[in-house]
Design a protein around this motif. Structure first.
Motif, PDB file in Angstrom:
ATOM      1  N   VAL A 158      67.139  51.133  43.272  1.00 21.36           N
ATOM      2  CA  VAL A 158      67.897  52.465  42.925  1.00 21.36           C
ATOM      3  C   VAL A 158      67.262  53.433  44.463  1.00 21.36           C
ATOM      4  N   PRO A 159      69.314  53.598  44.780  1.00 14.48           N
ATOM      5  CA  PRO A 159      68.784  55.241  45.474  1.00 14.48           C
ATOM      6  C   PRO A 159      67.594  56.262  46.001  1.00 14.48           C
ATOM      7  N   ALA A 160      67.078  56.117  47.502  1.00 19.44           N
ATOM      8  CA  ALA A 160      66.232  56.854  47.062  1.00 19.44           C
ATOM      9  C   ALA A 160      66.333  58.165  47.097  1.00 19.44           C
ATOM     10  N   ALA A 161      67.499  58.487  47.246  1.00 21.25           N
ATOM     11  CA  ALA A 161      67.642  60.210  47.458  1.00 21.25           C
ATOM     12  C   ALA A 161      66.548  60.782  46.522  1.00 21.25           C
ATOM     13  N   LEU A 162      66.641  60.556  45.161  1.00 18.91           N
ATOM     14  CA  LEU A 162      65.508  60.813  44.215  1.00 18.91           C
ATOM     15  C   LEU A 162      64.047  60.903  44.280  1.00 18.91           C
ATOM     16  N   PHE A 163      63.902  60.198  45.167  1.00 18.51           N
ATOM     17  CA  PHE A 163      61.975  59.896  45.858  1.00 18.51           C
ATOM     18  C   PHE A 163      62.044  60.528  45.983  1.00 18.51           C
ATOM     19  N   GLU A 164      63.116  61.329  47.399  1.00 26.03           N
ATOM     20  CA  GLU A 164      63.579  61.646  48.481  1.00 26.03           C
ATOM     21  C   GLU A 164      62.756  63.386  48.317  1.00 26.03           C
ATOM     22  N   GLN A 165      63.527  64.437  47.516  1.00 25.69           N
ATOM     23  CA  GLN A 165      63.600  65.320  46.613  1.00 25.69           C
ATOM     24  C   GLN A 165      62.181  65.768  46.124  1.00 25.69           C
ATOM     25  N   LEU A 166      61.235  64.170  45.436  1.00 27.02           N
ATOM     26  CA  LEU A 166      60.337  64.895  44.809  1.00 27.02           C
ATOM     27  C   LEU A 166      59.166  64.923  45.772  1.00 27.02           C
TER      28      LEU A 166
END
Length: 266
Positions: A158-166
């Motif tokens: 999956v894209p890493a964007a959500l992890f980075e937001q968390l």
């Protein structure tokens, strides 16, 4: 007899049309069916009332919906509503670019992808259900991460964007606004050590009621409201200051005090 044949054909046509409208047209499109296995979350953002996650920088964090906003539990601090809504939008659109599936002679080992234990977890809860995703290591190529959904054997990329937001410090999720006025004030008071003013709303205009009655500059008052709502918290010094500390910060007595009062029918 021809009219009987025509009637039978008409009824058959109507029945087929009813079937198509009730069954076929309600089925997802081919593109939607192909996308479903790659979709990580299948939860409506509007239905989510609790966001719980844990990441290396944030530690465990719980955001709970409260009225039109969000709070950080267990402390009950105001959470950033824009950030919470952005997290939900991001989560609802997370789709895997590919799936890794086990084969008979090559079972998947979650530990090899940083998923046991996971690097981060995210759980979205509604009144009816909860949905969880676990994030693993970053992929060797591209800005993606491995992820798993409990109950499914596949591993998502999956894209890493959500992890980075968390993966931000806990205070990052607090509301940066000093004050959010969720109502148009009916009246407000302004006090300083030498001044006390009372302003009341009359339709779209404002009038002064203390210390004397008279017209007020509506344009300036509305501009002042916008300035108050735009005030941002730069740093939280103390969440529960002792009474004796207030004087050291110039808050006992305060240099200026504003009090806002909603309409009586709220």
């Amino acid at each position: 007899m021809r009219w009987k044949t025509t009637l039978v054909l008409l009824l058959a046509t109507l029945g087929l049309g009813t079937y198509v409208s009730r069954v076929e047209l309600r089925q997802p499109t081919r593109e939607a069916r192909e996308r479903q296995p790659l979709q990580v979350f299948n939860v409506s953002p509007e239905a989510v009332n609790r966001i719980a996650f844990a990441s290396p920088k944030a530690g465990p964090v719980t955001l709970r919906r409260a009225g039109s906003g969000w709070v950080l539990d267990p402390e009950g601090y105001r959470a950033d509503p824009d950030l919470a809504d952005r997290l939900l939008r991001e989560a609802s659109h997370v789709t895997a670019s590919r799936l890794l599936s086990a084969s008979g002679d090559a079972p998947l080992n979650p530990s090899a992808y940083g998923l046991q234990p996971p690097a981060a977890t995210l759980t979205l809860t509604t009144d009816r259900e909860s949905a969880e995703v676990r994030f693993g290591e970053a992929t060797a190529v591209g800005s993606s991460r491995y992820a798993m959904v409990p109950g499914r054997e596949e591993i998502f990329v999956v894209p890493a964007a959500l992890f980075e937001q968390l993966n931000e410090p806990r205070d990052y999720f607090r509301d940066p606004a000093l004050m959010r006025l969720e109502f148009l004030p009916e009246q407000f008071f302004l006090r300083t050590p030498s001044t006390a003013l009372a302003i009341s709303r009359r339709g779209i205009d404002w009038v002064m009621t203390q210390p004397v009655a008279g017209a007020a500059d509506t344009t300036e008052i509305n501009r002042a409201f916008r300035r108050v709502e735009a005030l941002q918290i730069q740093r939280v010094v103390d969440d529960a200051p002792a009474v004796e500390q207030r004087a050291a910060w110039g808050l006992d007595p305060p240099v200026l005090e504003l009090s806002f009062f909603p309409p009586e029918n709220l």
